[in-house]
Design an enzyme around this catalytic site. Structure first.
Site, PDB file in Angstrom:
ATOM      1  N   LYS A  42     -10.003  13.088  -4.951  1.00 41.30           N
ATOM      2  CA  LYS A  42     -10.342  12.374  -6.178  1.00 41.30           C
ATOM      3  C   LYS A  42      -9.777  10.951  -6.149  1.00 41.30           C
ATOM      4  CE  LYS A  42      -6.234  14.022  -8.608  1.00 41.30           C
ATOM      5  NZ  LYS A  42      -5.691  14.686  -9.800  1.00 41.30           N
ATOM      6  N   ARG A 135      -2.046  20.638 -20.571  1.00 39.51           N
ATOM      7  CA  ARG A 135      -3.017  19.581 -20.310  1.00 39.51           C
ATOM      8  C   ARG A 135      -4.380  20.252 -20.336  1.00 39.51           C
ATOM      9  NH1 ARG A 135      -2.501  16.186 -14.758  1.00 39.51           N
ATOM     10  NH2 ARG A 135      -3.600  18.034 -14.042  1.00 39.51           N
ATOM     11  N   HIS A 167      -2.568  24.897 -13.016  1.00 42.41           N
ATOM     12  CA  HIS A 167      -1.851  23.785 -12.375  1.00 42.41           C
ATOM     13  C   HIS A 167      -0.406  23.777 -12.840  1.00 42.41           C
ATOM     14  CE1 HIS A 167      -1.816  20.145 -10.046  1.00 42.41           C
ATOM     15  NE2 HIS A 167      -1.413  19.395 -11.062  1.00 42.41           N
ATOM     16  N   ARG A 223      -4.186  23.721  -3.195  1.00 46.68           N
ATOM     17  CA  ARG A 223      -4.827  22.410  -3.373  1.00 46.68           C
ATOM     18  C   ARG A 223      -3.829  21.330  -2.952  1.00 46.68           C
ATOM     19  NH1 ARG A 223      -5.006  24.921  -8.290  1.00 46.68           N
ATOM     20  NH2 ARG A 223      -3.615  23.317  -9.118  1.00 46.68           N
ATOM     21  N   TYR A 267       7.432 -16.877 -12.367  1.00 43.09           N
ATOM     22  CA  TYR A 267       7.441 -16.975 -13.827  1.00 43.09           C
ATOM     23  C   TYR A 267       8.764 -16.512 -14.434  1.00 43.09           C
ATOM     24  CZ  TYR A 267       2.347 -17.597 -13.659  1.00 43.09           C
ATOM     25  OH  TYR A 267       1.078 -18.061 -13.422  1.00 43.09           O
ATOM     26  N   CYS A 314       3.042 -11.979  -9.420  1.00 46.81           N
ATOM     27  CA  CYS A 314       1.979 -12.633 -10.192  1.00 46.81           C
ATOM     28  C   CYS A 314       0.649 -11.909  -9.978  1.00 46.81           C
ATOM     29  CB  CYS A 314       1.857 -14.092  -9.771  1.00 46.81           C
ATOM     30  SG  CYS A 314       3.426 -14.992  -9.824  1.00 46.81           S
ATOM     31  N   ASP A 316      -2.024 -12.898  -8.405  1.00 42.35           N
ATOM     32  CA  ASP A 316      -2.652 -13.113  -7.103  1.00 42.35           C
ATOM     33  C   ASP A 316      -1.658 -13.204  -5.962  1.00 42.35           C
ATOM     34  OD1 ASP A 316      -5.075 -13.715  -8.655  1.00 42.35           O
ATOM     35  OD2 ASP A 316      -4.058 -15.618  -9.071  1.00 42.35           O
TER      36      ASP A 316
END
Length: 384
Positions: A42, A135, A167, A223, A267, A314, A316
């Site tokens: 997944k 869940r 699970h 699993r 920053y 940052c 990028d």
């Protein structure tokens, strides 16, 4: 790696490592009673590439593949996979008809979901029960009703119940009391299902950590997700079984420069140089899935040495402390990899930012190119 790095960096996935890990896991769960292995692919194969990892897992003997959504399952079928395949996270209105037509097994949590699936006709359905994770899955008070409805629908020929599963909440903590409680609850669920006349082909509870650490929880099938990618599902608790991390994330230095004692970096100037030093600019940031929290916490491997990330990450780019050296632009930078050259690992990054290795590898991407290689064959690979 000796092959050139693309200008903005790349994610390199070694499919030979995936095959190796699947074989290791099959050996771990082999015993007196046969246990099947599902490899979970997944979320685009936990960031490794769903289709490519699926092919490697099948080649290494994976009995099943597991995905979250019907769309993921259909993408695997479109890519040519034909083996047993389970998906488990549907929403009202999902295309169960397409799943049935593609021979995908679906999961039901409730009476309403069962009836929606049965309306299609011919579905192979697994039932998920909530044994304590709170869940997905049917709550305990509704198990008997779910099993009765499933049994009725099966007798009517509208569905085939092929599995029952749950699970675990704390399998990475072997001594956690939830493990015994959930395993006991799951056995209760199987008894109730049998009383309702259900005879599922597979029952399964164990994820990667339990597959390795808790033999009693293996049932018919385990699993394995994160372990198939070579990462430890229970750091500090798992024995060394020879898993090989499959992912390396690398880039190239854009520039290196001198800074003076007292200069702030990035920053907010959350880090200031205590002495004259040099820093390097790496063209990857949170736009590529690098955690912003890695600033002043994680390390990268530059020119054969671990270098600390300085200042805030940052969007990028990020900055590393080069300790007075000035490697040229284009020098290889490894954010994380298998660790066999001394580079940081995904687990190192997880610990640096107080998360889990699952999140580190799954979130990485953005503008990075992903390339699959096969270290058992020839260097190189294909980019996508």
């Amino acid at each position: 790696m000796s092959d050139p790095v693309p200008p903005r960096g790349e994610i390199v996935v070694d499919l030979a490592a995936v095959r190796h890990n699947v074989r290791v896991l099959k050996d771990v769960v082999a015993g007196a009673a046969p246990v099947q292995l599902m490899v979970v692919v997944k979320a685009d194969g936990y960031g490794h590439g769903m289709v490519e990892v699926a092919g490697a897992a099948r080649a290494a003997g994976a009995d099943w593949l597991g995905v979250a959504t019907i769309d993921e399952a259909l993408a695997l079928r479109a890519a040519g996979d034909r083996g047993p395949l389970l998906c488990w996270l549907s929403a009202p209105g999902d295309d169960f008809a397409a799943a049935v037509a593609a021979d995908v097994e679906v999961t039901a949590y409730s009476r309403a979901e069962l009836e929606e699936i049965a309306a299609v006709g011919g579905a192979r359905v697994q039932l998920k029960v909530d044994t304590g994770l709170s869940r997905g899955g049917a709550p305990r008070a509704l198990w008997q009703d779910l099993f009765a409805v499933a049994s009725d629908l099966e007798r009517e020929g509208r569905i085939t119940v092929t599995g029952i599963w749950s699970h675990l909440a704390a399998s990475d903590e072997p001594d956690h009391p939830a493990n015994d409680a959930q395993e006991d609850a799951f056995r209760d669920a199987l008894s109730l299902a049998a009383s309702a006349g259900l005879e599922p082909g597979v029952t399964h509870l164990a994820n990667s950590a339990a597959a390795i650490l808790r033999p009693s929880a293996r049932f018919d099938l385990v699993r394995c997700g994160i372990a198939a990618y070579g990462l430890d599902p229970a750091p500090g608790a798992s024995p060394a079984i020879g898993l090989r991390p499959a992912m390396t994330v690398r880039a190239r230095l854009v520039m290196s420069k001198e800074i003076a004692a007292g200069d702030g970096v990035s920053y907010g100037h959350t880090w200031r140089a205590e002495e004259d030093t040099t820093v390097g600019l790496v063209p990857a940031g949170y736009g590529e899935g690098v955690p912003r929290a890695a600033g002043n916490a994680a390390e990268a491997w530059v020119d054969g040495v671990r270098r600390p990330v300085r200042g805030r990450v940052c969007m990028d780019q990020l900055v590393v402390d080069l300790g007075g050296e000035l490697p040229p632009p284009g020098t290889e930078v490894v954010l994380f990899g298998p660790g066999d050259r001394g580079e940081p690992t995904a687990q190192d990054w997880a610990e640096a930012v107080d998360t889990i290795n699952y999140e580190i590898v799954t979130r990485i991407g953005g503008r990075l190119v992903r390339r699959h290689v096969d270290s058992d064959a020839t260097p190189g690979g294909h980019a996508r």
